[in-house]
Design an enzyme around this catalytic site. Structure first.
Site, PDB file in Angstrom:
ATOM      1  N   PHE A  25       3.765   0.601  18.709  1.00 46.62           N
ATOM      2  CA  PHE A  25       3.157  -0.441  17.871  1.00 46.62           C
ATOM      3  C   PHE A  25       4.260  -1.350  17.330  1.00 46.62           C
ATOM      4  CE2 PHE A  25      -0.227  -2.017  15.273  1.00 46.62           C
ATOM      5  CZ  PHE A  25      -1.382  -1.476  15.796  1.00 46.62           C
ATOM      6  N   ALA A  59       2.938   5.000  14.855  1.00 45.24           N
ATOM      7  CA  ALA A  59       3.615   5.847  13.868  1.00 45.24           C
ATOM      8  C   ALA A  59       2.810   7.105  13.553  1.00 45.24           C
ATOM      9  CB  ALA A  59       3.867   5.050  12.595  1.00 45.24           C
ATOM     10  N   PHE A  60       1.477   6.980  13.626  1.00 43.68           N
ATOM     11  CA  PHE A  60       0.648   8.149  13.302  1.00 43.68           C
ATOM     12  C   PHE A  60       0.882   9.292  14.288  1.00 43.68           C
ATOM     13  CE2 PHE A  60      -2.729  10.035  10.942  1.00 43.68           C
ATOM     14  CZ  PHE A  60      -3.398  10.857  11.832  1.00 43.68           C
ATOM     15  N   VAL A  84       5.660   0.151  10.643  1.00 53.14           N
ATOM     16  CA  VAL A  84       4.314   0.095  10.074  1.00 53.14           C
ATOM     17  C   VAL A  84       4.272  -1.124   9.164  1.00 53.14           C
ATOM     18  CG1 VAL A  84       2.523   1.369   8.859  1.00 53.14           C
ATOM     19  CG2 VAL A  84       4.257   2.617  10.147  1.00 53.14           C
ATOM     20  N   THR A  89      -6.098  -3.898   4.968  1.00 57.23           N
ATOM     21  CA  THR A  89      -6.882  -2.746   4.497  1.00 57.23           C
ATOM     22  C   THR A  89      -5.917  -1.626   4.095  1.00 57.23           C
ATOM     23  OG1 THR A  89      -6.981  -1.536   6.605  1.00 57.23           O
ATOM     24  CG2 THR A  89      -8.577  -3.354   6.267  1.00 57.23           C
ATOM     25  N   HIS A  91      -5.337   0.954   5.520  1.00 59.07           N
ATOM     26  CA  HIS A  91      -4.896   1.721   6.701  1.00 59.07           C
ATOM     27  C   HIS A  91      -3.394   1.980   6.684  1.00 59.07           C
ATOM     28  CE1 HIS A  91      -4.707   2.427  11.205  1.00 59.07           C
ATOM     29  NE2 HIS A  91      -5.612   3.268  10.761  1.00 59.07           N
ATOM     30  N   PHE A 116      14.485   9.335   9.553  1.00 60.49           N
ATOM     31  CA  PHE A 116      13.325   8.466   9.356  1.00 60.49           C
ATOM     32  C   PHE A 116      13.723   7.008   9.576  1.00 60.49           C
ATOM     33  CE2 PHE A 116       9.118   7.674   8.186  1.00 60.49           C
ATOM     34  CZ  PHE A 116       9.024   6.674   7.235  1.00 60.49           C
TER      35      PHE A 116
HETATM   36  N1  LIG Z   1      -0.950  -0.560  12.230  1.00 62.69           N
HETATM   37  C1  LIG Z   1       0.081   0.174  12.745  1.00 62.69           C
HETATM   38  C2  LIG Z   1      -0.124   1.322  13.494  1.00 62.69           C
HETATM   39  N2  LIG Z   1      -1.394   1.756  13.729  1.00 62.69           N
HETATM   40  C3  LIG Z   1      -1.707   2.684  14.790  1.00 62.69           C
HETATM   41  C4  LIG Z   1      -1.521   4.142  14.384  1.00 62.69           C
HETATM   42  O1  LIG Z   1      -0.129   4.493  14.321  1.00 62.69           O
HETATM   43  C5  LIG Z   1      -2.202   5.063  15.395  1.00 62.69           C
HETATM   44  O2  LIG Z   1      -1.585   4.867  16.650  1.00 62.69           O
HETATM   45  C6  LIG Z   1      -3.692   4.769  15.495  1.00 62.69           C
HETATM   46  O3  LIG Z   1      -4.257   4.878  14.194  1.00 62.69           O
HETATM   47  C7  LIG Z   1      -4.407   5.731  16.453  1.00 62.69           C
HETATM   48  O4  LIG Z   1      -4.212   7.059  16.048  1.00 62.69           O
HETATM   49  N3  LIG Z   1       0.922   2.030  13.987  1.00 62.69           N
HETATM   50  C8  LIG Z   1       2.213   1.619  13.758  1.00 62.69           C
HETATM   51  O5  LIG Z   1       3.161   2.251  14.223  1.00 62.69           O
HETATM   52  N4  LIG Z   1       2.433   0.482  13.024  1.00 62.69           N
HETATM   53  C9  LIG Z   1       1.415  -0.250  12.507  1.00 62.69           C
HETATM   54  O6  LIG Z   1       1.670  -1.290  11.830  1.00 62.69           O
HETATM   55  C1  LIG Z   2      -0.566  -0.431   9.270  1.00 62.32           C
HETATM   56  C2  LIG Z   2      -1.848  -0.765   9.920  1.00 62.32           C
HETATM   57  O1  LIG Z   2      -2.548   0.089  10.404  1.00 62.32           O
HETATM   58  C3  LIG Z   2      -2.293  -2.181   9.823  1.00 62.32           C
HETATM   59  O2  LIG Z   2      -1.493  -2.950  10.695  1.00 62.32           O
HETATM   60  C4  LIG Z   2      -3.735  -2.320  10.203  1.00 62.32           C
HETATM   61  O3  LIG Z   2      -4.108  -3.613   9.793  1.00 62.32           O
HETATM   62  P1  LIG Z   2      -5.469  -3.769   8.940  1.00 62.32           P
HETATM   63  O4  LIG Z   2      -5.242  -3.008   7.634  1.00 62.32           O
HETATM   64  O5  LIG Z   2      -5.614  -5.263   8.691  1.00 62.32           O
HETATM   65  O6  LIG Z   2      -6.576  -3.182   9.763  1.00 62.32           O
END
Ligand SMILES: Nc1c(NC[C@H](O)[C@H](O)[C@H](O)CO)[nH]c(=O)[nH]c1=O
Ligand SMILES: CC(=O)[C@@H](O)COP(=O)(O)O
Length: 158
Positions: A25, A59-60, A84, A89, A91, A116
């Site tokens: 990501f 990252a998740f 990230v 939101t 999230h 990290f």
């Molecule tokens: N929004 C970002 C994400 N989102 C994706 C999650 O890490 C994960 O892959 C998804 O939720 C499916 O399980 N990941 C990042 O590394 N950076 C972001 O900004």
């Molecule tokens: C860190 C995230 O998951 C983020 O990029 C997702 O964006 P949103 O909060 O606008 O759905």
């Protein structure tokens, strides 16, 4: 202070093997973190053949990939790299929170450095600044931390 036993890592870890677990990501940012980390490791004497790059979707997923790498028992340290970037939101909180929590637990579970190098930023500009521009390179910093921690752990074995 001279009579106190002190263990301090330097940045020398000859023969050490490093795994870099890299989130895809925001890859335009994360690739700069990876470049900084690899450059730092090589400049400190780590051989490219002792580096392993493993990619995770985001990252998740980095912690579960780190766990698999740690389970293999082939590396002296693992460097987690990602970016990230806050959206509109909550999230961001969950993704960043689970990533850092998982990595911290894995370092203690396996007793190896898990550094990290995952950016957790509010804006793309902040990410760019920390990926090799005005605020340095967090990938390079994570590599330095991994090197030093390997060195200090080795010194404690002697
Ligand atoms: N929004 C970002 C994400 N989102 C994706 C999650 O890490 C994960 O892959 C998804 O939720 C499916 O399980 N990941 C990042 O590394 N950076 C972001 O900004
Ligand atoms: C860190 C995230 O998951 C983020 O990029 C997702 O964006 P949103 O909060 O606008 O759905």
């Amino acid at each position: 202070m001279n009579d106190i036993t002190t263990y301090e890592g330097n940045f020398s870890a000859p023969g050490a093997k490093f795994a870099l677990v890299v989130g895809r990501f925001n890859s335009y940012i994360v690739e700069s973190l990876l470049e900084g980390a690899v450059d730092t490791l090589v400049r400190h004497g780590i051989r490219k053949e002792d580096l392993t790059i493993v990619r995770a979707p985001g990252a998740f997923e980095i912690p579960v990939v780190v766990k698999k790498v740690a389970d293999q028992g082939k590396h002296d340290a693992i460097i987690a790299l990602g970016a990230v970037i806050r959206g509109g939101t909550p999230h961001f909180e969950y993704v960043a929170g689970e990533c850092v929590k998982g990595l911290g637990q894995l370092a203690l579970q396996y007793g190896i450095p898990v550094s990290f190098g995952v950016l957790t930023v509010d804006t793309i500009e902040q990410a760019i600044e920390r990926a090799g521009t005005k605020a340095g390179n967090k990938g390079s910093e994570a590599a330095i931390s991994a090197l030093e921690t390997v060195a200090v752990l080795r010194s404690l074995d002697n």
